[in-house]
Design a protein around this motif. Structure first.
Motif, PDB file in Angstrom:
ATOM      1  N   GLY A 120       0.813  -1.256   0.074  1.00 58.65           N
ATOM      2  CA  GLY A 120      -0.033   0.000   0.110  1.00 58.65           C
ATOM      3  C   GLY A 120       0.877   1.278   0.173  1.00 58.65           C
ATOM      4  O   GLY A 120       0.548   2.298  -0.732  1.00 58.65           O
ATOM      5  N   SER A 121       1.899   1.201   0.810  1.00 57.93           N
ATOM      6  CA  SER A 121       2.994   2.468   0.705  1.00 57.93           C
ATOM      7  C   SER A 121       3.569   2.683  -0.684  1.00 57.93           C
ATOM      8  O   SER A 121       3.951   3.778  -0.874  1.00 57.93           O
ATOM      9  N   TYR A 122       3.918   1.520  -1.137  1.00 60.12           N
ATOM     10  CA  TYR A 122       4.570   1.519  -2.463  1.00 60.12           C
ATOM     11  C   TYR A 122       3.378   2.056  -3.526  1.00 60.12           C
ATOM     12  O   TYR A 122       3.881   2.955  -4.275  1.00 60.12           O
ATOM     13  N   GLU A 128       1.611   9.510  -5.695  1.00 60.22           N
ATOM     14  CA  GLU A 128       2.086  10.651  -5.516  1.00 60.22           C
ATOM     15  C   GLU A 128       3.090  11.241  -6.736  1.00 60.22           C
ATOM     16  O   GLU A 128       2.819  12.499  -7.054  1.00 60.22           O
ATOM     17  N   GLU A 129       3.869  10.431  -7.005  1.00 55.35           N
ATOM     18  CA  GLU A 129       5.028  10.802  -8.185  1.00 55.35           C
ATOM     19  C   GLU A 129       4.181  11.089  -9.335  1.00 55.35           C
ATOM     20  O   GLU A 129       4.390  12.041 -10.372  1.00 55.35           O
ATOM     21  N   PHE A 141      12.947  13.251  -7.389  1.00 51.03           N
ATOM     22  CA  PHE A 141      13.011  12.144  -8.047  1.00 51.03           C
ATOM     23  C   PHE A 141      13.918  11.103  -7.142  1.00 51.03           C
ATOM     24  O   PHE A 141      13.264   9.765  -7.102  1.00 51.03           O
ATOM     25  N   SER A 142      14.880  11.489  -6.791  1.00 42.82           N
ATOM     26  CA  SER A 142      15.862  10.340  -6.040  1.00 42.82           C
ATOM     27  C   SER A 142      15.122  10.114  -4.600  1.00 42.82           C
ATOM     28  O   SER A 142      15.353   8.614  -4.532  1.00 42.82           O
ATOM     29  N   ARG A 143      14.473  10.806  -4.124  1.00 41.44           N
ATOM     30  CA  ARG A 143      13.653  10.206  -2.931  1.00 41.44           C
ATOM     31  C   ARG A 143      12.935   9.432  -3.029  1.00 41.44           C
ATOM     32  O   ARG A 143      12.754   8.104  -2.366  1.00 41.44           O
ATOM     33  N   TYR A 144      12.018   9.642  -4.062  1.00 44.82           N
ATOM     34  CA  TYR A 144      10.864   8.802  -4.351  1.00 44.82           C
ATOM     35  C   TYR A 144      11.348   7.350  -4.935  1.00 44.82           C
ATOM     36  O   TYR A 144      10.882   6.173  -4.528  1.00 44.82           O
ATOM     37  N   GLU A 149      12.259   1.714  -3.817  1.00 39.79           N
ATOM     38  CA  GLU A 149      12.949   0.448  -3.975  1.00 39.79           C
ATOM     39  C   GLU A 149      12.965  -0.040  -2.362  1.00 39.79           C
ATOM     40  O   GLU A 149      13.041  -1.393  -2.208  1.00 39.79           O
ATOM     41  N   ARG A 150      13.030   0.687  -1.375  1.00 39.17           N
ATOM     42  CA  ARG A 150      13.021   0.131  -0.160  1.00 39.17           C
ATOM     43  C   ARG A 150      11.652  -0.627   0.240  1.00 39.17           C
ATOM     44  O   ARG A 150      11.637  -1.711   0.763  1.00 39.17           O
TER      45      ARG A 150
END
Length: 222
Positions: A120-122, A128-129, A141-144, A149-150
């Motif tokens: 759900g978080s993914y 959002e993106e 972009f790098s944060r998303y 990936e996490r």
């Protein structure tokens, strides 16, 4: 007992053997029912394990499709890729709910709740993106990318744990069947010993009821 001795020999034999027959049949029926119960439990356990393995493969395939279309969407900004991602995400959620239902029947679905939360978080991150991409506003972009990936790594790890989850539940089920089998065998043995003991008593009673009148008759004839 006196009433029993007043009966003729044939009636005594019929009553005695009928009692033994009933007890023997009871032991046999008990054993058959328990055997059927064990067979049914084994079938349910094996079917559940088979379904869980199938769902593990389905979840892996659905997640792979999500990752593929999500990356294509971020690079190309093509809405078709996002739609394909959304379809794959729905499939993943559907398979996960079905797998959780099977796990709930087995008495444990904590692992599936965790997968659902991470998935759900993914999906929320990608939505959002998507909003950032559609508005053409600059975003981190790098944060998303790192966050996505996490969550994907966490989901993959938990999907891999399904195999050990299946093995643990199968082992627990087998141990439960072994305990039930031991108890059932002990009960059947007790019933069989009781049947033998009662048979000896009945046979002795019948023999005594027959031989005693005969001994009295012999004494009178002497």
């Amino acid at each position: 007992m006196r009433g029993f001795t007043k009966l003729n020999v044939l009636t005594r034999l019929i009553i005695g053997f009928s009692a033994l027959f009933i007890i023997t049949i009871s032991v046999s029926i008990y054993s058959i029912l328990k055997l059927k119960e064990f067979n049914n439990a084994s079938i349910v356990m094996l079917e559940a394990a088979g379904k869980m393995l199938e769902y593990r493969n389905r979840l892996s395939d659905a997640l792979l499709s999500e990752i593929t279309y999500e990356k294509k969407f971020v690079i190309s900004k093509d809405a078709q890729h996002y739609n394909r991602f959304a379809e794959a995400a729905k499939q993943f959620a559907l398979f996960l709910n079905e797998a959780a239902t099977v796990a709930d029947a087995l008495g444990n679905k904590e692992l599936f709740d965790r997968i659902a939360a991470n998935h759900g978080s993914y999906v929320a991150l990608i939505n959002e993106e998507r909003d950032h991409i559609r508005s053409r506003r600059p975003y981190q972009f790098s944060r998303y990318k790192a966050e996505k990936e996490r969550f994907v790594d966490l989901i993959i790890k938990d999907i891999k744990k399904l195999e050990s989850y299946i093995a643990t539940n199968t082992e627990t089920g087998i141990e439960g069947l072994e305990r039930s089998g031991t108890e059932a065998l002990r009960t059947a043995q007790i019933m069989a010993l009781f049947s033998l003991f009662l048979g000896v008593i009945i046979a002795g009673g019948i023999t005594h009821s027959i031989t005693k009148p005969l001994s009295i008759i012999k004494k009178k004839t002497r």
